[in-house]
Every structure is written in C-alpha cells, then in structure tokens.
Design a protein around this motif. Structure first.
Motif, PDB file in Angstrom:
ATOM      1  N   LEU A  15      27.310  13.741   7.259  1.00 32.33           N
ATOM      2  CA  LEU A  15      28.428  14.656   7.010  1.00 32.33           C
ATOM      3  C   LEU A  15      28.991  15.174   8.329  1.00 32.33           C
ATOM      4  N   ARG A  16      28.113  15.558   9.253  1.00 30.06           N
ATOM      5  CA  ARG A  16      28.556  16.018  10.574  1.00 30.06           C
ATOM      6  C   ARG A  16      29.398  14.958  11.268  1.00 30.06           C
ATOM      7  N   ASP A  17      28.908  13.721  11.274  1.00 30.11           N
ATOM      8  CA  ASP A  17      29.634  12.635  11.930  1.00 30.11           C
ATOM      9  C   ASP A  17      30.978  12.373  11.253  1.00 30.11           C
ATOM     10  N   TYR A  18      31.004  12.447   9.932  1.00 26.23           N
ATOM     11  CA  TYR A  18      32.252  12.254   9.187  1.00 26.23           C
ATOM     12  C   TYR A  18      33.265  13.345   9.567  1.00 26.23           C
ATOM     13  N   ILE A  19      32.808  14.595   9.607  1.00 28.89           N
ATOM     14  CA  ILE A  19      33.698  15.715   9.945  1.00 28.89           C
ATOM     15  C   ILE A  19      34.232  15.555  11.362  1.00 28.89           C
ATOM     16  N   VAL A  20      33.372  15.161  12.307  1.00 32.84           N
ATOM     17  CA  VAL A  20      33.831  14.933  13.679  1.00 32.84           C
ATOM     18  C   VAL A  20      34.922  13.872  13.690  1.00 32.84           C
ATOM     19  N   SER A  21      34.759  12.801  12.919  1.00 31.57           N
ATOM     20  CA  SER A  21      35.774  11.741  12.894  1.00 31.57           C
ATOM     21  C   SER A  21      37.094  12.254  12.329  1.00 31.57           C
ATOM     22  N   VAL A  22      37.044  13.117  11.329  1.00 35.39           N
ATOM     23  CA  VAL A  22      38.279  13.695  10.777  1.00 35.39           C
ATOM     24  C   VAL A  22      38.915  14.626  11.806  1.00 35.39           C
ATOM     25  N   LEU A  23      38.119  15.465  12.454  1.00 33.64           N
ATOM     26  CA  LEU A  23      38.657  16.366  13.471  1.00 33.64           C
ATOM     27  C   LEU A  23      39.348  15.580  14.579  1.00 33.64           C
ATOM     28  N   GLU A  24      38.698  14.514  15.034  1.00 29.33           N
ATOM     29  CA  GLU A  24      39.293  13.699  16.100  1.00 29.33           C
ATOM     30  C   GLU A  24      40.565  13.009  15.628  1.00 29.33           C
ATOM     31  N   ALA A  25      40.577  12.516  14.395  1.00 29.66           N
ATOM     32  CA  ALA A  25      41.771  11.861  13.848  1.00 29.66           C
ATOM     33  C   ALA A  25      42.941  12.834  13.733  1.00 29.66           C
ATOM     34  N   GLU A  26      42.635  14.097  13.515  1.00 27.18           N
ATOM     35  CA  GLU A  26      43.667  15.130  13.390  1.00 27.18           C
ATOM     36  C   GLU A  26      43.999  15.782  14.731  1.00 27.18           C
ATOM     37  N   LYS A  27      43.519  15.202  15.802  1.00 24.92           N
ATOM     38  CA  LYS A  27      43.819  15.632  17.174  1.00 24.92           C
ATOM     39  C   LYS A  27      43.245  17.000  17.536  1.00 24.92           C
ATOM     40  N   ALA A  28      42.112  17.359  16.902  1.00 26.06           N
ATOM     41  CA  ALA A  28      41.413  18.567  17.331  1.00 26.06           C
ATOM     42  C   ALA A  28      40.903  18.316  18.747  1.00 26.06           C
ATOM     43  N   GLU A  29      40.841  19.355  19.534  1.00 23.24           N
ATOM     44  CA  GLU A  29      40.437  19.229  20.923  1.00 23.24           C
ATOM     45  C   GLU A  29      39.084  19.897  21.151  1.00 23.24           C
TER      46      GLU A  29
END
Length: 123
Positions: A15-29
C-alpha cells in the motif's frame, strides 16, 4: 478502515509503495516515507509530500483517495482538503500528509517522526 470486502487488501508495504507511485504520478514533490512500525499505533507508515499550491495539494489528495477507492476498494478519511494547506489522508495502514511547502516547513513533521540517524533521507 472500511473496505468493500470484494478485493484482497494489500499489505502495508504494498500500500505504501502504491501510494508513493500515485503521489509521484500526480507530481507531488519531496516525498518522504517514515516507518512507524513498533513506534506508533496510528499506522505502519507515514508519507509526507508537498504540492506547489493549495489547488495542487487538494488535487493530489482527491486523486489519491479516488485511486485508492477505485483500485483497492479502500475508503480513506480525509481532513483539510477544503483549505488545501495541509491535507491528511488516513488509509488505516499508511498516513499521508500533503502540504504546501511553507506549511510543511513550519510543522516539520519529518524532524518529529524520523529517527535521528535517518533524518533527511527520502523513500
């Protein structure tokens, strides 16, 4: 946390890895992960990220909660979405904070939660 029951739920690391991938896809910094296992009952992991504006912070939170519901049937509790300065997303196993940079600097959650030897390292 509530789940739709129809899908197997990912373990906290997945779940952590999935959330990180979504954050990165949404251009979170500046996405930072903190392992809370054995340190706190609030969850297994905390993720801290920044958006460049209130609008982007809210959009990141909206997209993350939408994707968690769509892909995993996971309903998250969200606080602060309307203001967009600091949004907290509680997925049960992973707590996500999305800040505007100035607000993140003010609260300095990384300093509060990271072990001294790993402060300043990214996930």
């Amino acid at each position: 946390m509530r789940h739709d029951g129809a899908r197997p739920q990912p373990d906290s690391e997945t779940l952590r890895d999935y959330i990180v991938s979504v954050l990165e896809a949404e251009k979170a910094e500046n996405v930072v992960g903190i392992d809370l296992r054995g340190r706190s009952a609030i969850g297994d992991y905390m993720l801290i990220a920044s958006g460049r504006s209130s609008r982007q912070v809210s959009a990141i939170a909206d997209k993350l909660t939408e994707r968690l519901k769509q892909d995993h049937g996971r309903l998250s509790r969200v606080e602060g979405r309307d203001a967009g300065d600091w949004v907290l997303i509680d997925t049960g196993d992973v707590i996500v904070h999305v800040f505007r940079p100035e607000v993140r600097e003010f609260y300095q959650l990384e300093k509060m939660w990271m072990p001294a030897e790993s402060a300043g390292t990214d996930t």
